[in-house]
Design a protein around this motif. Structure first.
Motif, PDB file in Angstrom:
ATOM      1  N   TYR A 100      -3.871   0.008 -13.577  1.00 35.24           N
ATOM      2  CA  TYR A 100      -2.543   0.395 -14.101  1.00 35.24           C
ATOM      3  C   TYR A 100      -1.793  -0.786 -14.717  1.00 35.24           C
ATOM      4  CZ  TYR A 100      -3.335   5.076 -12.496  1.00 35.24           C
ATOM      5  OH  TYR A 100      -3.872   6.337 -12.351  1.00 35.24           O
ATOM      6  N   SER A 101      -1.867  -1.962 -14.093  1.00 39.96           N
ATOM      7  CA  SER A 101      -1.198  -3.125 -14.680  1.00 39.96           C
ATOM      8  C   SER A 101      -2.093  -3.790 -15.719  1.00 39.96           C
ATOM      9  CB  SER A 101      -0.853  -4.165 -13.603  1.00 39.96           C
ATOM     10  OG  SER A 101       0.117  -3.659 -12.719  1.00 39.96           O
ATOM     11  N   GLY A 102      -3.352  -4.018 -15.336  1.00 38.08           N
ATOM     12  CA  GLY A 102      -4.241  -4.791 -16.193  1.00 38.08           C
ATOM     13  C   GLY A 102      -4.678  -4.056 -17.441  1.00 38.08           C
ATOM     14  N   VAL A 103      -5.014  -2.769 -17.313  1.00 39.10           N
ATOM     15  CA  VAL A 103      -5.513  -2.021 -18.473  1.00 39.10           C
ATOM     16  C   VAL A 103      -4.367  -1.306 -19.191  1.00 39.10           C
ATOM     17  CG1 VAL A 103      -7.100  -0.221 -19.267  1.00 39.10           C
ATOM     18  CG2 VAL A 103      -7.772  -1.720 -17.365  1.00 39.10           C
ATOM     19  N   LEU A 104      -3.548  -0.554 -18.443  1.00 34.95           N
ATOM     20  CA  LEU A 104      -2.515   0.272 -19.081  1.00 34.95           C
ATOM     21  C   LEU A 104      -1.206  -0.467 -19.324  1.00 34.95           C
ATOM     22  CD1 LEU A 104      -2.967   3.718 -17.282  1.00 34.95           C
ATOM     23  CD2 LEU A 104      -4.220   2.761 -19.231  1.00 34.95           C
ATOM     24  N   GLY A 105      -1.034  -1.621 -18.703  1.00 34.28           N
ATOM     25  CA  GLY A 105       0.186  -2.401 -18.964  1.00 34.28           C
ATOM     26  C   GLY A 105       1.415  -1.904 -18.220  1.00 34.28           C
ATOM     27  N   MET A 106       1.225  -1.331 -17.041  1.00 33.13           N
ATOM     28  CA  MET A 106       2.382  -0.924 -16.228  1.00 33.13           C
ATOM     29  C   MET A 106       2.614  -2.001 -15.170  1.00 33.13           C
ATOM     30  SD  MET A 106       1.745   3.053 -15.398  1.00 33.13           S
ATOM     31  CE  MET A 106       1.193   4.217 -16.606  1.00 33.13           C
ATOM     32  N   PRO A 107       3.701  -2.767 -15.288  1.00 31.61           N
ATOM     33  CA  PRO A 107       3.921  -3.838 -14.318  1.00 31.61           C
ATOM     34  C   PRO A 107       4.086  -3.313 -12.892  1.00 31.61           C
ATOM     35  CG  PRO A 107       5.411  -4.022 -16.203  1.00 31.61           C
ATOM     36  CD  PRO A 107       4.757  -2.683 -16.298  1.00 31.61           C
ATOM     37  N   LEU A 108       3.550  -4.070 -11.947  1.00 28.27           N
ATOM     38  CA  LEU A 108       3.789  -3.776 -10.536  1.00 28.27           C
ATOM     39  C   LEU A 108       5.231  -4.179 -10.242  1.00 28.27           C
ATOM     40  CD1 LEU A 108       2.249  -2.950  -7.873  1.00 28.27           C
ATOM     41  CD2 LEU A 108       1.964  -5.404  -7.454  1.00 28.27           C
ATOM     42  N   VAL A 109       6.035  -3.254  -9.714  1.00 21.91           N
ATOM     43  CA  VAL A 109       7.451  -3.563  -9.460  1.00 21.91           C
ATOM     44  C   VAL A 109       7.845  -3.356  -7.992  1.00 21.91           C
ATOM     45  CG1 VAL A 109       8.234  -3.172 -11.837  1.00 21.91           C
ATOM     46  CG2 VAL A 109       8.144  -1.236 -10.250  1.00 21.91           C
ATOM     47  N   GLY A 110       6.888  -2.955  -7.156  1.00 22.52           N
ATOM     48  CA  GLY A 110       7.175  -2.799  -5.730  1.00 22.52           C
ATOM     49  C   GLY A 110       5.879  -2.927  -4.946  1.00 22.52           C
ATOM     50  N   ALA A 111       5.915  -3.650  -3.829  1.00 26.51           N
ATOM     51  CA  ALA A 111       4.716  -3.832  -3.004  1.00 26.51           C
ATOM     52  C   ALA A 111       5.188  -3.931  -1.562  1.00 26.51           C
ATOM     53  CB  ALA A 111       3.968  -5.096  -3.418  1.00 26.51           C
ATOM     54  N   ILE A 112       5.137  -2.816  -0.841  1.00 27.13           N
ATOM     55  CA  ILE A 112       5.636  -2.789   0.538  1.00 27.13           C
ATOM     56  C   ILE A 112       4.601  -2.144   1.460  1.00 27.13           C
ATOM     57  CG2 ILE A 112       8.071  -2.668  -0.134  1.00 27.13           C
ATOM     58  CD1 ILE A 112       7.935   0.380   0.495  1.00 27.13           C
ATOM     59  N   LYS A 113       4.844  -2.292   2.760  1.00 24.93           N
ATOM     60  CA  LYS A 113       4.076  -1.506   3.723  1.00 24.93           C
ATOM     61  C   LYS A 113       5.054  -0.498   4.338  1.00 24.93           C
ATOM     62  CE  LYS A 113      -0.052  -4.012   4.752  1.00 24.93           C
ATOM     63  NZ  LYS A 113       0.190  -5.399   4.287  1.00 24.93           N
ATOM     64  N   VAL A 114       4.563   0.698   4.608  1.00 23.32           N
ATOM     65  CA  VAL A 114       5.408   1.723   5.226  1.00 23.32           C
ATOM     66  C   VAL A 114       5.833   1.214   6.609  1.00 23.32           C
ATOM     67  CG1 VAL A 114       5.475   4.097   6.044  1.00 23.32           C
ATOM     68  CG2 VAL A 114       4.186   3.540   3.979  1.00 23.32           C
ATOM     69  N   GLU A 115       7.099   1.420   6.916  1.00 28.90           N
ATOM     70  CA  GLU A 115       7.655   0.913   8.181  1.00 28.90           C
ATOM     71  C   GLU A 115       6.997   1.537   9.411  1.00 28.90           C
ATOM     72  OE1 GLU A 115      11.950   1.317   8.338  1.00 28.90           O
ATOM     73  OE2 GLU A 115      12.003   0.841   6.186  1.00 28.90           O
ATOM     74  N   ASP A 116       7.027   0.780  10.496  1.00 31.39           N
ATOM     75  CA  ASP A 116       6.489   1.248  11.779  1.00 31.39           C
ATOM     76  C   ASP A 116       7.050   2.629  12.129  1.00 31.39           C
ATOM     77  OD1 ASP A 116       5.137  -1.089  12.173  1.00 31.39           O
ATOM     78  OD2 ASP A 116       6.653  -1.979  13.497  1.00 31.39           O
ATOM     79  N   GLY A 117       6.200   3.490  12.627  1.00 30.91           N
ATOM     80  CA  GLY A 117       6.665   4.776  13.152  1.00 30.91           C
ATOM     81  C   GLY A 117       6.687   5.889  12.127  1.00 30.91           C
ATOM     82  N   LEU A 118       6.627   5.557  10.843  1.00 25.14           N
ATOM     83  CA  LEU A 118       6.726   6.607   9.824  1.00 25.14           C
ATOM     84  C   LEU A 118       5.392   7.309   9.564  1.00 25.14           C
ATOM     85  CD1 LEU A 118       9.194   5.180   7.144  1.00 25.14           C
ATOM     86  CD2 LEU A 118       9.639   6.686   9.073  1.00 25.14           C
ATOM     87  N   GLY A 119       4.303   6.727  10.106  1.00 28.16           N
ATOM     88  CA  GLY A 119       2.999   7.365   9.933  1.00 28.16           C
ATOM     89  C   GLY A 119       2.687   8.313  11.071  1.00 28.16           C
ATOM     90  N   THR A 120       2.701   7.776  12.290  1.00 26.00           N
ATOM     91  CA  THR A 120       2.296   8.602  13.440  1.00 26.00           C
ATOM     92  C   THR A 120       3.459   8.915  14.379  1.00 26.00           C
ATOM     93  OG1 THR A 120       1.703   6.610  14.666  1.00 26.00           O
ATOM     94  CG2 THR A 120      -0.054   7.652  13.402  1.00 26.00           C
ATOM     95  N   GLY A 121       4.626   8.312  14.116  1.00 24.64           N
ATOM     96  CA  GLY A 121       5.760   8.511  15.019  1.00 24.64           C
ATOM     97  C   GLY A 121       6.562   9.765  14.705  1.00 24.64           C
ATOM     98  N   ASP A 122       7.635   9.954  15.501  1.00 23.87           N
ATOM     99  CA  ASP A 122       8.476  11.151  15.343  1.00 23.87           C
ATOM    100  C   ASP A 122       9.265  11.141  14.038  1.00 23.87           C
ATOM    101  OD1 ASP A 122       7.619  12.032  17.762  1.00 23.87           O
ATOM    102  OD2 ASP A 122       9.365  11.298  18.896  1.00 23.87           O
ATOM    103  N   ASP A 123       9.421   9.943  13.430  1.00 23.69           N
ATOM    104  CA  ASP A 123      10.225   9.866  12.206  1.00 23.69           C
ATOM    105  C   ASP A 123       9.446  10.251  10.955  1.00 23.69           C
ATOM    106  OD1 ASP A 123      12.414   9.057  13.613  1.00 23.69           O
ATOM    107  OD2 ASP A 123      11.997   6.908  13.366  1.00 23.69           O
TER     108      ASP A 123
END
Ligand SMILES: [Fe+2]
Length: 206
Positions: free
Chosen positions: A41-64
């Motif tokens: 997406y960045s290298g071939v299509l030219g869409m700059p990466l503008v965000g790089a995060i990890k999902v916060e604790d608890g949002l995958g398997t937790g109640d939230d």
């Protein structure tokens, strides 16, 4: 739902048609390989990466969890797809999920990005030079040409759409040539509720 309520909701349908939603904030897809996805997406299509995060604790398997993938601390990266909108990916653990079928109900069949005709050709050359396939441009509706290609990292069908006559100032909705009469004829195959049809087609040109 009783008929009076249904009728009231129907009359309130899209009261500010075309003014409720400004546009796409982010469209999220899934990958198993974020690095190769960035290369595409960045290298071939030219869409700059503008965000790089990890999902916060608890949002995958937790109640939230509010619909996130059911894994903890996934990578969630965002690309600038132009006009203040983002294309995003979650990186799933390898092998945890199967490849989706784009033709299943509710799945994304493909997404098309708006480009100028000149950029469409430049991107085609770039895709071919880098060993990717590209089909087109083909005329898909009056005055509109599409180039079809694939994100081969994730097997996602993609498209570059352009209205060549609009040069660098592409205006997607304004370019639509279908009239109310044409749309009405089509919607009559969907329902015989004429009042409903007239509400549905009010954004079309006369
Ligand atoms: Fe399309």
């Amino acid at each position: 739902m009783d008929n009076d309520l249904k009728r009231a909701l129907g009359q309130a349908w899209a009261p500010e048609f075309n003014r409720v939603i400004r546009g796409v904030h982010h469209l999220v897809l899934n990958t198993e390989d974020m690095k190769a996805t960035i290369d595409f997406y960045s290298g071939v299509l030219g869409m700059p990466l503008v965000g790089a995060i990890k999902v916060e604790d608890g949002l995958g398997t937790g109640d939230d969890n509010r619909g996130n993938p059911p894994f903890e601390n996934l990578r969630h990266y965002f690309f600038d797809m132009g006009n203040d909108s983002m294309l995003a990916f979650f990186e799933m653990p390898k092998g945890a999920k199967k490849q989706g079928d784009r033709d299943e109900i509710g799945n994304m069949q493909h997404v098309s990005f708006v480009v100028s005709a000149q950029m469409q050709l430049t991107l085609k050359e770039r895709l071919l030079a880098l060993g990717h396939d590209a089909q087109g441009p083909v005329r898909v509706s009056p005055g509109s040409d599409s180039l079809y290609f694939w994100d081969t990292v994730n097997n996602i069908r993609l498209e570059f759409s352009t209205a060549p006559s609009q040069g660098d100032n592409q205006a997607v909705i304004a370019h639509r040539s279908q009239t109310k009469t044409m749309a009405r004829k089509e919607l009559e195959t969907l329902t015989d509720d004429r009042e409903w049809i007239e509400r549905a087609i009010k954004a079309f040109k006369d």
